[in-house]
Design a protein around this motif. Structure first.
Motif, PDB file in Angstrom:
ATOM      1  N   GLN A  93       0.834  -1.208   0.000  1.00 42.57           N
ATOM      2  CA  GLN A  93       0.000   0.000   0.000  1.00 42.57           C
ATOM      3  C   GLN A  93       0.864   1.252   0.000  1.00 42.57           C
ATOM      4  OE1 GLN A  93      -2.526  -0.610   3.397  1.00 42.57           O
ATOM      5  NE2 GLN A  93      -4.015  -1.814   2.237  1.00 42.57           N
ATOM      6  N   GLN A  94       1.947   1.251   0.781  1.00 41.17           N
ATOM      7  CA  GLN A  94       2.868   2.390   0.790  1.00 41.17           C
ATOM      8  C   GLN A  94       3.485   2.585  -0.587  1.00 41.17           C
ATOM      9  OE1 GLN A  94       5.803   1.806   3.841  1.00 41.17           O
ATOM     10  NE2 GLN A  94       4.305   1.902   5.505  1.00 41.17           N
ATOM     11  N   THR A  95       3.795   1.476  -1.244  1.00 40.26           N
ATOM     12  CA  THR A  95       4.369   1.534  -2.593  1.00 40.26           C
ATOM     13  C   THR A  95       3.407   2.242  -3.541  1.00 40.26           C
ATOM     14  OG1 THR A  95       5.514  -0.547  -2.208  1.00 40.26           O
ATOM     15  CG2 THR A  95       5.298   0.137  -4.480  1.00 40.26           C
ATOM     16  N   GLU A  96       2.162   1.862  -3.502  1.00 42.47           N
ATOM     17  CA  GLU A  96       1.141   2.477  -4.360  1.00 42.47           C
ATOM     18  C   GLU A  96       0.927   3.944  -4.023  1.00 42.47           C
ATOM     19  OE1 GLU A  96      -2.424   0.129  -4.269  1.00 42.47           O
ATOM     20  OE2 GLU A  96      -1.344  -1.699  -4.808  1.00 42.47           O
ATOM     21  N   GLN A  97       0.970   4.298  -2.735  1.00 38.98           N
ATOM     22  CA  GLN A  97       0.743   5.681  -2.308  1.00 38.98           C
ATOM     23  C   GLN A  97       1.787   6.636  -2.856  1.00 38.98           C
ATOM     24  OE1 GLN A  97       0.505   5.421   1.959  1.00 38.98           O
ATOM     25  NE2 GLN A  97      -1.646   4.811   1.942  1.00 38.98           N
ATOM     26  N   ILE A  98       3.013   6.169  -3.042  1.00 39.04           N
ATOM     27  CA  ILE A  98       4.048   7.052  -3.581  1.00 39.04           C
ATOM     28  C   ILE A  98       4.158   6.929  -5.100  1.00 39.04           C
ATOM     29  CG2 ILE A  98       5.369   7.272  -1.449  1.00 39.04           C
ATOM     30  CD1 ILE A  98       7.289   5.141  -2.447  1.00 39.04           C
ATOM     31  N   GLY A  99       3.227   6.187  -5.698  1.00 38.64           N
ATOM     32  CA  GLY A  99       3.189   6.078  -7.157  1.00 38.64           C
ATOM     33  C   GLY A  99       4.123   5.051  -7.749  1.00 38.64           C
ATOM     34  N   TRP A 100       4.602   4.130  -6.941  1.00 40.35           N
ATOM     35  CA  TRP A 100       5.488   3.079  -7.421  1.00 40.35           C
ATOM     36  C   TRP A 100       4.690   1.825  -7.729  1.00 40.35           C
ATOM     37  CZ3 TRP A 100      10.355   3.058  -3.766  1.00 40.35           C
ATOM     38  CH2 TRP A 100      11.045   4.262  -3.918  1.00 40.35           C
ATOM     39  N   LYS A 101       5.301   0.919  -8.464  1.00 41.05           N
ATOM     40  CA  LYS A 101       4.706  -0.386  -8.768  1.00 41.05           C
ATOM     41  C   LYS A 101       5.589  -1.462  -8.159  1.00 41.05           C
ATOM     42  CE  LYS A 101       2.908   1.192 -13.199  1.00 41.05           C
ATOM     43  NZ  LYS A 101       2.993   1.033 -14.646  1.00 41.05           N
TER      44      LYS A 101
END
Length: 147
Positions: free
Chosen positions: A27-35
Motif C-alpha cells: 500500500q505504501q508503494t502504491e501511495q508514492i506512485g510506485w509499482k
C-alpha cells in the motif's frame, strides 16, 4: 539530485521481500506512485530464475511487455541480484546447487528531481545449497538499474 531518504528503492524492495505482512508495504508503494510485485521460484537453472522474475513483473504490470528498454533494465537488475545470491558464480545446477527463492520487484523514482526518471530494484532472498533438503543456507541479493 539527492535520493529521497524515505524512498530508497533498494531498501524498499528488500523490506517488501522480507516482511511477513506484505499488504502494508504494498500500500505504501502504491501511495508514492510506485509499482511492485512479489513471487517465488525454485530451480537448479539460473535462466528459470530470470524467466520467473521477468514473467511476474510483466504479468503484474511492473514493466511493459511491449517496451524492450524496460525488460532490459529489469534483466540487468536481476543479474546484479543473482550475482549477490550466487557469490558472483552465475551457475546453479552445473555446480550442483539448487535455490528456493522469493523475490520482490519495485519500480519508481527514488530521487528528489523527477527528471532522474524511473528505476527498478530486484531483491531476492531464500536458500541455496546442495540439492539435498537441509543442506542449504540463506542468501540475499539486490540489484538496481535505471529504466
Amino acid at each position: 539530485m539527492a535520493l529521497k531518504k524515505e524512498q530508497r528503492i533498494g531498501r524498499h524492495a528488500t523490506l517488501l521481500l522480507l516482511t511477513d505482512d506484505h499488504r502494508e508495504l504494498s500500500q505504501q508503494t502504491e501511495q508514492i506512485g510506485w509499482k511492485s510485485c512479489l513471487g517465488k521460484v525454485g530451480s537448479m537453472e539460473s535462466q528459470k530464475v530470470v524467466a520467473a522474475i521477468e514473467v511476474a513483473a510483466k504479468q503484474q504490470g511492473v514493466i511493459s511487455q511491449e517496451l524492450y528498454r524496460e525488460t532490459h533494465a529489469l534483466y540487468h537488475a536481476i543479474m546484479e541480484a543473482l550475482h549477490g545470491i550466487t557469490r558472483g558464480q552465475m551457475q546453479l545446477g552445473s555446480v550442483m546447487r539448487t535455490v528456493g527463492l522469493r523475490f520482490a520487484v519495485v519500480r519508481g523514482n527514488p530521487y528528489e528531481d523527477e527528471a532522474e526518471g524511473e528505476w527498478i530494484a530486484v531483491a531476492i532472498y531464500g536458500t541455496i545449497g546442495a540439492p539435498v533438503r537441509g543442506l542449504e543456507h540463506e542468501t540475499l541479493g539486490l540489484g538496481i538499474n535505471h529504466i
